[in-house]
Design an enzyme around this catalytic site. Structure first.
Site, short mmCIF file in Angstrom:
data_model
loop_
_atom_site.label_atom_id
_atom_site.label_comp_id
_atom_site.label_asym_id
_atom_site.label_seq_id
_atom_site.Cartn_x
_atom_site.Cartn_y
_atom_site.Cartn_z
N ASP A 26 38.68 -30.65 -4.64
CA ASP A 26 38.27 -30.32 -6.01
C ASP A 26 39.47 -30.51 -6.93
O ASP A 26 40.56 -30.03 -6.63
CB ASP A 26 37.79 -28.86 -6.04
CG ASP A 26 37.42 -28.40 -7.43
OD1 ASP A 26 37.14 -29.26 -8.29
OD2 ASP A 26 37.41 -27.18 -7.65
N ASN A 28 39.24 -29.94 -10.49
CA ASN A 28 39.15 -29.23 -11.77
C ASN A 28 38.75 -27.77 -11.65
O ASN A 28 38.36 -27.13 -12.62
CB ASN A 28 38.18 -29.96 -12.71
CG ASN A 28 36.77 -29.98 -12.15
OD1 ASN A 28 36.56 -29.61 -11.00
ND2 ASN A 28 35.81 -30.42 -12.95
N ASP A 34 35.37 -33.67 -5.96
CA ASP A 34 35.00 -34.66 -6.97
C ASP A 34 35.80 -35.95 -6.77
O ASP A 34 36.69 -36.03 -5.90
CB ASP A 34 35.21 -34.08 -8.38
CG ASP A 34 36.54 -33.35 -8.50
OD1 ASP A 34 37.57 -33.95 -8.11
OD2 ASP A 34 36.55 -32.19 -8.96
N ASP A 103 26.62 -44.95 0.02
CA ASP A 103 25.34 -44.58 0.60
C ASP A 103 24.23 -45.22 -0.24
O ASP A 103 24.31 -45.22 -1.46
CB ASP A 103 25.19 -43.05 0.56
CG ASP A 103 24.78 -42.46 1.88
OD1 ASP A 103 23.64 -42.74 2.30
OD2 ASP A 103 25.58 -41.72 2.47
N ASP A 205 20.57 -44.90 4.17
CA ASP A 205 19.97 -43.62 4.55
C ASP A 205 18.54 -43.81 5.09
O ASP A 205 17.71 -44.45 4.42
CB ASP A 205 19.94 -42.73 3.30
CG ASP A 205 19.55 -41.31 3.59
OD1 ASP A 205 20.32 -40.63 4.29
OD2 ASP A 205 18.49 -40.88 3.11
N GLU A 260 21.30 -46.02 8.93
CA GLU A 260 21.08 -44.76 9.61
C GLU A 260 19.71 -44.91 10.25
O GLU A 260 18.72 -45.08 9.54
CB GLU A 260 21.09 -43.58 8.63
CG GLU A 260 21.00 -42.27 9.39
CD GLU A 260 20.46 -41.10 8.56
OE1 GLU A 260 20.77 -39.96 8.91
OE2 GLU A 260 19.72 -41.32 7.59
N HIS A 333 28.13 -35.63 8.25
CA HIS A 333 27.70 -34.49 7.44
C HIS A 333 26.40 -33.87 7.92
O HIS A 333 25.96 -32.87 7.38
CB HIS A 333 27.56 -34.96 5.99
CG HIS A 333 26.47 -35.98 5.86
ND1 HIS A 333 26.57 -37.25 6.42
CD2 HIS A 333 25.25 -35.92 5.30
CE1 HIS A 333 25.45 -37.91 6.20
NE2 HIS A 333 24.64 -37.14 5.51
N ASP A 334 25.75 -34.48 8.91
CA ASP A 334 24.49 -33.95 9.44
C ASP A 334 24.64 -33.29 10.80
O ASP A 334 23.64 -32.83 11.37
CB ASP A 334 23.46 -35.08 9.57
CG ASP A 334 22.99 -35.60 8.23
OD1 ASP A 334 22.97 -34.81 7.26
OD2 ASP A 334 22.63 -36.79 8.15
#
Ligand code: GLC
Ligand code: CA
Length: 563
Positions: A26, A28, A34, A103, A205, A260, A333-334
Site C-alpha cells: 500500500d 497511500n 496499489d 488477467d 480466468d 486457467e 490467490h485461490d
C-alpha cells in the site's frame, strides 16, 4: 530429449511471479495495496531473478470478488490508481527486462458494467444478448450450480425482463454470452487495446467455461462440484472461440497466454495447448489441488498424499511431453500458502520446507508460476473466526453449511488449511506495524508471524528463503536441462521422497526432495544410476549432505540437486 529438437520460447524459459496487487504494498495508507506500491518495489521484484509478472485484475471493479467482477475493462480500479500509474508500472517493468501478463476475465463481468446495466432493463435492449437468459414463461431454468451464489444456484431472476440471468460465480458476476458475435468482437477489441499498450500476455480466468450448452439441457442430479465444473468446461464451441481469438488477436503479437483451466485434465488439455491448433500456449489445472480436498474445501486424510501427488504431476508431464507445454504451481490467490498445504509450517520446519517446495517448482518441466510471498516462506494465517474472512466464497459456504445444519467446526478447521484468504494476507516487508504493508489499517489482517518472517530480515540473512529463491532462479537460468530436459520419475511408490531426473542431451540432473518431517535413507542404486561419489551438488537447502557407501540420507524437508 535433444535441445536441437526443441522449439525454444521465452515463456517456456521464464519464471512467472504472481502479484496480487491488493496485498502487495500500500502506498497511500488506505490499507489496500496499489500500483504505486508495486512501483516502489520494482527493484525487489527484479532482484528475485524472475522474468514474467502476472498481475491479478486491476480493472475497475466494485470488488464483490476482489476484482474478478469487472465494471470497465479499459480502466484501472480507483483503489489501485489510474492509467498513468499503470503505464508507469509497465514501463518500470519493461526497463528491468520483466514481461507483464494481465488477467483476462471474460467469462463474466460485473453487474455494474454498463453492458449489464443496459441489458437488465428490457429484452429489447441491444445489450440483452450480451448475457445468458432463461425466459420465465418457460418455467424454472434447468439446474446449474454456482460457485459463489448464496444458494449455489447459478440462475437469478430479474424482474424488469421477467427472465433469469446465468452466473456461474457471484450474483454480481453475470456470465457473458460468447454465442453473440458482437460480444466476442468487443472482447477482441479490448484485448487489442491492452496489447497496444504493450502488455506481454494474458492469464485467462476460467476461460474453459465460455461456451455454454445450447438450450441449457438438464444435467443429472450427480452434477455437483467437480462434475459440474467438468461439464462447464465441455461447452461445444470452446475451441472454435479460442481459435477465433487466436486468429483475431493473439497471433498478431509476441505474447504468451495461459488458461486457467478448471475441467481440463490430461486427456483433453492438448485441445487447448497443442501449438498446431492455434489456441493458447499453456493451461493450468487443478488436479493436484484436489488431492485430499472435497466439496467446499473439506479436507480428508489424503491431503498430503505424496504418492498421489507424484502420480498427478507425472501424468501431466507425460501428457505434455511431446506437444504443448506444462505449467507448475503450488500457490496462487485461490489456494492456501504452499508451505502449509504441501509441507509443514511448524516453526522448526517452515524455512527448510518452503525452500524444498521452491526447489520443486523450479526444477520441474513446465513454466513455474510462483506466488508472491512464497519466496519468504509465508504460511497460512488460519483464522479462528468466520468474521475474519473477507472472501465471498468462504462466507457463502459457511452460511450454506450452517443452514444445512452441517459441521461448522470441521468447516473452520478445513478452511484454516484451504481458504483462499490464507494466500491473500499482505506481504511482510519488515517488522514494523502490519509488516510494513500499510501505514493504515490493512483490508485483511496481516499474519502475526511477520515479526520473524519478513523481507528485510531475510535480506540480511544469507541463509534465508529469499536468498535461496534468488539462487534457485540463477540455477534454473544456467541449466537449460532444468527447463527443457526430459522428466523421469524415480521411486513412484515412496511415500516421503519425490525423486526424479531431468535429462537434456548428455546432461542429467538428479532432484531429491524429502517431503516429510523424518530423515529418510535411500539406496543409491535406486536413483537412476548416478555416481554419487563423483557427483557435483548443484544446490542443497541444508549445509550437509549425508552420503555413505551405497546410501544417501535426506534430513527432514531436505532438497538436493546433483549432476
Ligand atoms: C478464477 C479466479 C478466482 C475468481 C474466479 C471467478 O478462479 O482465479 O479468484 O474468484 O475465477 O472470476
Ligand atoms: Ca492504497
Amino acid at each position: 530429449m535433444k535441445l536441437a529438437s526443441i522449439q525454444r520460447e521465452w515463456w517456456k524459459e521464464g519464471v512467472v511471479y504472481q502479484i496480487y496487487p491488493r496485498s502487495f504494498q500500500d502506498s497511500n495508507g488506505d490499507g489496500v495495496g496499489d500500483l504505486r506500491g508495486i512501483i516502489n518495489r520494482l527493484d525487489y521484484i527484479k532482484d528475485l531473478g524472475v522474468d514474467i509478472i502476472w498481475l491479478n485484475p486491476i480493472y475497475s471493479s466494485p470488488n464483490d470478488d476482489n476484482g474478478y467482477d469487472i465494471s470497465d475493462y479499459r480502466n484501472i480500479m480507483a483503489e489501485f490508481g489510474d492509467m498513468a500509474d499503470f503505464e508507469a508500472l509497465l514501463a518500470g517493468m519493461h526497463e528491468r527486462g520483466l514481461k507483464v501478463v494481465m488477467d483476462l476475465v471474460v467469462n463474466h463481468c460485473s453487474d455494474e458494467h454498463v453492458w449489464f446495466q443496459e441489458a437488465k432493463q428490457s429484452r429489447d435492449n441491444p445489450y440483452y444478448d450480451y448475457f445468458h437468459w432463461w425466459p420465465a414463461e418457460k418455467g424454472t431454468p434447468p439446474r446449474r450450480w454456482s460457485y459463489f451464489d448464496p444458494e449455489a444456484n447459478a440462475w437469478r431472476y430479474n424482474e424488469a425482463t421477467n427472465s433469469y440471468y446465468l452466473h456461474y460465480f457471484a450474483i454480481k458476476q453475470p456470465d457473458l454470452n460468447w454465442e453473440n458475435p458482437k460480444l466476442r468482437a468487443e472482447i477482441y477489441d479490448m484485448m487489442h487495446f491492452w496489447f497496444k499498450k504493450g502488455i506481454d500476455g494474458f492469464r485467462m480466468d476460467v476461460i474453459t467455461f465460455i461456451s455454454k450448452h445450447d438450450g441449457y439441457p438438464e444435467f443429472e442430479e450427480k452434477y455437483q462440484g467437480q462434475k459440474m465444473i467438468d461439464a462447464y468446461a465441455q461447452g461445444p464451441r470452446l475451441h472454435e472461440y479460442l481459435h477465433e481469438m487466436n486468429r483475431e488477436v493473439l497471433q498478431h503479437y509476441d505474447i504468451m497466454t495461459v488458461a486457467e483451466g478448471p475441467g481440463t485434465h490430461t486427456d483433453n488439455v492438448l485441445n487447448l495447448v497443442d501449438a498446431d491448433r492455434q489456441e493458447l500456449n499453456m493451461n493450468y489445472h487443478f488436479d493436484h489441488q484436489g488431492i485430499g480436498v472435497g466439496d467446499r474445501f473439506i479436507v480428508n486424510d489424503d491431503f498430503q498424499n505424496l504418492v498421489k501427488f507424484k502420480q498427478v504431476m507425472s501424468d501431466w508431464d507425460t501428457a505434455l511431453a511431446d506437444k504443448g507445454w506444462n505449467t507448475i504451481y503450488f500457490g496462487n490467490h485461490d489456494f492456501p500458502r504452499m508451505v502449509t498445504r504441501w509441507a509443514s509450517d511448524a516453526p522448526e520446519h517452515r524455512r527448510i520446507a518452503s525452500k524444498m517446495l521452491s526447489t520443486y517448482l523450479l526444477t520441474m518441466r513446465g513454466t513455474p508460476y510462483y506466488y508472491m510471498g512464497d519466496e519468504l516462506g509465508m504460511s497460512n494465517i488460519k483464522f479462528d473466526n468466520i468474521e475474519d474472512y473477507k472472501d465471498i466464497m468462504t462466507i457463502n459456504w459457511y452460511n450454506l453449511t450452517k443452514e444445512e445444519g452441517g459441521d461448522l467446526e470441521q468447516f473452520m478447521e478445513s478452511h484454516k488449511l484451504c481458504a483462499r484468504d490464507n494466500a491473500r494476507t499482505p506481504i511482510h516487508w519488515d517488522d514494523s506495524a502490519h509488516g510494513g504493508f500499510t501505514s493504515g489499517t490493512p483490508w485483511i489482517q496481516v499474519n502475526p508471524n511477520y515479526v520473524e518472517v519478513n523481507a528485510a530480515a531475510q535480506e540480511q540473512d544469507p541463509d534465508s528463503e529469499l536468498h535461496y529463491f534468488r539462487t534457485l532462479n540463477q540455477v534454473r537460468k544456467n541449466n537449460l536441462t532444468l527447463v527443457y530436459g526430459a522428466y523421469d520419475l524415480l521411486l513412484p511408490e515412496h511415500t516421503q521422497v519425490y525423486a526424479y531426473t531431468r535429462t537434456l542431451d548428455e546432461d542429467t540432473i538428479l532432484v531429491l526432495l524429502n517431503f516429510s518431517s523424518d530423515s529418510v535413507t535411500l539406496n543409491i542404486a535406486d536413483l537412476g544410476g548416478m555416481n554419487m561419489q563423483q557427483a557435483q551438488v548443484l544446490l542443497n537447502n541444508l549445509t550437509e549432505l549425508n552420503i555413505t557407501e551405497g546410501q544417501i540420507t535426506l534430513a527432514p524437508y531436505q532438497a538436493v540437486l546433483m549432476r
